[in-house]
Design a protein around this motif. Structure first.
Motif: not given
Lengths: 776, 376
Positions: A582-605
């Motif tokens: 159930v956990f895997i079904a809930r999380t897999k493929g959800v809330g995807v941030l691509t590399r470009e998006d992640a850098i653009r939003c400035g997320i870290v760590g």
């Protein structure tokens, strides 16, 4: 607070028929709506998790005001949170009880002179205060018992004190500490003090920059290793930024900072930028300009925003607008307050806003702490624009938080189209305790415990970052043994923080067992930290030049044994939660941030690493002994909720390995000498234990002139401290802290766009967002 | 005009009194006073006994008082905790729910100004109608017993129970609507969607069993499953699985605790209820569980069938029946600490694909078994 509210609940319980039944039922069924307002919430969770199990007493954490009858206020109530506290209290059915835990809830604790706090006792009638910073779970449960006894009819007025005669001691006069604060009257503030360092790549970069920027800059200087400062004018700023972005590959903003130089009637506005290409990783380029500080006219001084170019600057710019009244033209959020409450003083970080001074000697008739008026307005409006836009597009606006079982201590204003999230607007600042302002009024060494409170689920890394900035400025070399011990503690703290996140994540997906399992592991980590430092969550153990005192071998051996126990229990956690379909079904493929998006939003760590950016400061700019140990930085490509979570689980395993290696290395070393002799000066004999000499050594610490920036890999990402010193005062002129959670906030918003409502909590949980750390 | 004498004669005809050898001696000692005698015979009259004592009102009350404690304790043990304990220490906190109930009863009931006051107050009470009525059709006697122990004998017992159970969500929708709060709205819509998700496979699974048994009277079903290899779960395990998952969905157990997910929509339809109002909806969830577990026991686990316990007489079947029901309830409860929560669309998707498929297989299996006459 109206008259007659005090002890109203007891009067209700003791009137009418069936009084004994009524009292008995209420006593054993106190359901706390856990009012998680700040860091004490971590200890509350410990009190109700399997280590202490508050449910033994019949107290079931409910989280919903209508069904609870007991508020546990966890720590600081800010001006923004105070209306929420009052609303929640009024929503609860009678009879209701309030316990306030933590020092901040009483007279403000370490934040007592902050501009943004309110005393909870002014807002709601309080039954019991439980002291401590943070309180221990035992203390919290003792508070619950106290309420139960109060319901039974016993009260502190009925406690009988035994009278004893103590031999009186001649009273000494109150002595003022020997280190008064020195404020330079007209400090010379420069953020680009040039410095000779051995850094060839830097010289190359500077030459490149000079060639490319042409006449766009005023000066370029190397201020430290890996630090370059470019001075330019507001008109040229955008052009400089664009050139850096295009030709050098600078892709994110680490920090937006404003320094108020009141006596020269100017603001210094600086952007710290960097890039995620291999050679640029450790480099921080500061672009700064000076603008006039308007004091006469009504209008706020304007300034071009870099948000159109670098999205990661967005929230920090809005924050600076709140603090200083600098209007960033081009940023859309300039017409409303972001972090601060409507009734917070205007522009609190300007130098002409003074906080109350600390009094070492109490005088007759002078009140103990500032009297703060609680807010009168009990509404928490949503901006008109959001409502209009939602109505136009036939959407529903739902406010999650600030008091909601799954909101954390901030408000999410969601615009929903059916079951799909159109947009989430964050409304942070419910735990904004004004650390940056308070730090300007305290000695350098007094700020160590202050900044640690930003995140008590990861205290050691918070502490380490600040101390490293000071050591960097003073040029102090830390003894080898101290470096190893710091690494051990930092990694334990990191493991603890990751388990914290895992627990919250499992709770958000509805799996309370996962929460309990990891909290059991956290209990062991806290035990190890207690044995080393003496405190569960706020040790303040790392000080400039080393650590407070040496740690004995048997404690280290115990820590090593704990790491094996962690392994076993981690496997059980994986069995029940991580591999759960159930956990895997809930999380897999959800809330995807691509590399470009992640850098653009400035997320870290770890969240950035989960999107495929190999950026770990422990590798990029190694500090302590990370370059001498055998470990690997983890990266993933998926960038979804599952990837972010599994990446951190893998990091836990790496951290456990680091702890084991470091313990083995330390055991072979001679004991003693854990504080640098350069900083001890004439007190060299206390190099293994600073106790008794603390203020003599550290009281008059003065940093050289300039800006000192340190970046540290805290558990949730890049932690940036930037200290600006004038070279004369023994208090910092300005300290800027950019915590990883603050940067990650933008990522949560981006990742939850277009997902389903229930997925918002999956995204939120996968980011390990810790609001006190974000709001500072 | 009610003829008292005919009722009394019907009460005392052979087989219409519950006979428990253990207390028969005691009853014999009762003085021959007409009133007392009459009252005792009235209570021991089988339809009344079934409605009021077992499996009806008293059993339900006792179960509701202790089952939440069992559930909390069980969860706590799985989660390395102790669970409720201190309330009466030497009893191990077993009367925790009594304390909770007393608190609920004496707490203030808040009706916020946006609520539809009339409906807001009556829906928690009305929910008890579909929750209590199905118990009247439950037969708890074993197949060996000469006479059934059931309140209302009807050839359409299962269908009536099913109809009443499917009424449930209507009242929850009403609660959410009357609450007039955004979380309640979201929760209500989720409840409606989940209703669509489980209802069809759930009904098909029951239908499969009715086809297999060739009857839908509760007494006949118990008689059909007289030996253990003729129990429904062995004859048609697919139907049992579909039914079980359907019950987990219907009772909002994890992983299908979607309508009242407290981290997401803060108990959804029940978010505005306080005091005894919340106490009622809290209790009614367990009642729903009891009814569905009883139906599962009847259809799949052989009802009251089991080894005859001589001293208990007619209650022998009741003991087995209750034991099986509690096992089913515990299994439903134990899902809570084991599973996280599905998303709404995943729950719907499961209902309309996997579980519907299971139910259809069960239906086909039943038809084949019935037509071939394998077990008949």
């Amino acid at each position: 607070m109206e008259e007659g509210e005090k002890n109203r609940n007891i009067r209700i319980l003791h009137s009418g028929v069936f009084t004994p039944l009524r009292r008995w039922g209420t006593k054993w069924s106190l359901w706390p709506c856990h009012f998680v307002t700040s860091c004490c919430g971590v200890e509350l969770a410990h009190a109700f998790a399997c280590g202490f199990d508050g449910e033994r007493l019949g107290t079931l954490n409910m989280g919903i005001a209508r069904q609870a009858n007991f508020i546990i206020v966890e720590g600081t109530i800010t001006r923004k949170m105070a209306p929420a506290l009052r609303i929640v209290w009024e929503q609860m059915p009678d009879p209701k009880f309030v316990n306030v835990i933590g020092a901040c809830g009483q007279r403000g604790g370490i934040f007592w002179n902050s501009y943004n706090i309110v005393h909870p006792s002014d807002v709601v009638p309080v039954d019991f205060f439980i002291p401590g910073c943070p309180i221990t779970p035992e203390g919290l449960l003792r508070g619950v018992r106290a309420v139960q006894e109060k319901i039974e009819g016993r009260d502190r007025t009925t406690i009988e004190f035994k009278h004893v005669d103590l031999p009186s001691v001649e009273k000494e006069e109150h002595r003022v500490p020997t280190t008064p604060k020195i404020f330079a009257p007209t400090p010379a503030i420069r953020v680009d003090v040039p410095r000779e360092v051995d850094w060839d790549f830097g010289k190359e970069v500077v030459n490149n920059l000079k060639a490319q920027l042409g006449g766009l800059y005023n000066s370029i200087a190397i201020t430290d290793k890996n630090r370059i400062a470019i001075k330019t004018t507001p008109e040229n700023l955008m052009e400089v930024a664009r050139k850096l972005s295009d030709s050098m590959g600078i892709d994110h903003v680490k920090n937006v900072n404003v320094i108020d130089v009141a006596h020269e009637r100017k603001f210094i506005v600086e952007y710290m930028v960097s890039g995620y290409s291999k050679e640029l990783m450790p480099v921080i380029i500061t672009i700064f300009t000076e603008i006039g500080r308007e004091t006469e006219a009504e209008a706020e001084p304007g300034f071009p925003s870099l948000t159109p170019l670098w999205e990661s600057a967005n929230y920090s710019e809005r924050e600076m607008h709140d603090f200083f009244g600098v209007s960033f033209e081009g940023n859309k959020g300039m017409n409303e307050k972001f972090l601060l409450a409507p009734d917070t003083p205007e522009y609190p970080l300007r130098k002409d806003f003074k906080v109350e001074e600390e009094l070492y000697v109490l005088e007759e008739g002078v009140p103990l702490a500032p009297t703060i008026k609680p807010p009168e307005e009990l509404t928490m409006p949503v901006s008109e624009e959001t409502l209009d836009e939602a109505e136009k597009n036939d959407e529903m606006v739902a406010c999650i938080g600030p008091h909601h079982p799954g909101s954390g201590h901030l408000r999410w204003i969601m615009r929903l189209k059916g079951d799909v999230i159109v947009e989430v607007n964050p409304d942070p600042g419910y735990v904004h305790r004004s650390m940056e302002k308070l730090a300007e009024n305290r000695l350098y060494i007094q700020n160590v415990p202050l900044f640690e409170r930003a995140n008590i689920s990861d205290p050691i890394n918070m502490n380490l970052g600040y101390v490293r900035a000071i050591e960097n400025a003073l040029g102090v070399e830390v003894p080898e043994r101290a470096k190893y011990l710091r690494t051990i503690m930092a990694e334990l703290s990191r493991i603890g923080a990751f388990f914290y996140d895992a627990g919250i994540f499992s709770l958000f997906t509805g799996h309370s067992t996962g929460f309990m399992y990891v909290w059991a592991i956290r209990e062991m980590i806290l035990e190890a930290i207690v044995r080393m430092t003496g405190s569960r969550c706020t040790p303040s153990f790392i000080i400039p030049g080393g650590i407070r005192r040496d740690i004995s071998d048997d404690v280290l051996e115990l820590t090593r044994n704990f790491t094996f126990a962690i392994d076993t229990r981690l496997r059980k956690f994986e069995d029940i939660f991580v591999t759960n379909p159930v956990f895997i079904a809930r999380t897999k493929g959800v809330g995807v941030l691509t590399r470009e998006d992640a850098i653009r939003c400035g997320i870290v760590g770890p969240f950035l690493r989960a999107s495929g950016v190999e950026y770990d400061i422990r590798k990029a700019e190694p500090y302590e002994v990370y370059d001498q140990l055998d470990w690997e930085a983890t990266t993933g490509d998926a960038g979804d909720c599952l990837g972010r979570f599994l990446g951190r689980l893998e990091e836990i395993k790496q951290s456990v390995g680091i702890v084991r290696q470091a313990v083995d290395a330390v055991k072979g070393m001679p004991r003693g000498n854990v504080i640098s002799e350069e900083i001890l000066g004439e007190y060299k004999e206390v190099s293994d234990d600073i106790r008794g000499y603390f203020f003599r050594v550290y009281g008059n610490l003065v940093l050289p002139k300039g800006e000192w920036t340190s970046i540290t890999e805290a558990s949730r990402g890049t932690l940036l401290y930037s200290i600006i010193s004038d070279g004369e005062s023994n208090v910092p002129y300005r300290v800027r802290v950019v915590t990883p959670c603050w940067m990650n906030l933008r990522g949560i918003i981006e990742a939850s766009k277009g997902e389903r409502v229930a997925d918002f909590w999956t995204v939120y949980g996968s980011f390990g967002y810790f609001p006190p750390e974000a709001d500072r | 005009m009610i003829d008292i004498n005919s009722i009394i004669s019907e009460m005392t005809t052979e087989g219409s009194q519950v006979i428990i050898p253990l207390i028969q001696q005691m009853l014999g000692l009762l003085p021959d006073i007409p009133m007392i005698k009459l009252m005792v015979s009235f209570i021991l009259w089988k339809p009344i006994f079934a409605a009021l004592i077992c499996p009806g009102f008293s059993t339900l009350g006792i179960l509701l008082l202790f089952f939440p404690w069992i559930e909390r304790k069980l969860c706590a043990r799985i989660q390395w905790r102790v669970g409720p304990r201190e309330v009466v220490r030497w009893l191990g906190g077993i009367i925790q729910l009594l304390a909770d109930t007393l608190k609920f009863i004496f707490q203030e009931v808040i009706i916020h100004k946006d609520a539809h006051k009339f409906y807001f107050l009556q829906f928690p009470l009305l929910t008890f109608i579909p929750a209590l009525l199905p118990i009247l059709f439950v037969n708890i006697a074993s197949a060996d017993a000469e006479y059934p122990l059931v309140a209302i004998q009807s050839p359409y017992a299962i269908q009536i129970m099913l109809a009443l159970i499917c009424l449930f969500p209507v009242f929850i929708l009403g609660m959410g609507w009357a609450s007039n709060s955004r979380y309640a709205f979201i929760g209500t819509v989720r409840e409606a969607f989940m209703y669509f998700a489980y209802e069809v496979p759930f009904i098909i699974a029951v239908l499969a069993m009715i086809i297999l048994f060739g009857t839908s009277g509760s007494v006949a079903i118990t008689e059909w499953q007289s030996t253990w290899w003729r129990w429904g779960i062995i004859c048609n395990p697919f139907a049992a699985l579909a039914f079980f998952i359907g019950s987990a969905m219907a009772t909002s157990r994890l992983p299908f605790e979607i309508p009242e997910a407290d981290q997401e929509v803060a108990f959804g339809p029940f978010v505005e209820y306080s005091g005894i109002g919340f106490g009622l909806v809290y209790i009614v969830c367990y009642e729903k569980m009891y009814v569905l577990s009883a139906l599962m026991t009847m259809l799949f686990l052989g009802g009251g069938n089991g080894p005859y316990i001589a001293p208990l007489g007619d209650l022998s079947g009741a003991v087995w029946f209750l034991l099986k029901t509690i096992i089913v309830m515990t299994t439903l409860a134990i899902l809570r600490p084991i599973y996280p929560r599905y998303r709404l669309d995943q729950g719907l998707g499961m209902g309309w694909s996997a579980i519907l498929f299971l139910a259809l297989i069960a239906l086909v299996l039943s038809i084949i078994m019935r037509s071939v006459g394998m077990v008949l």
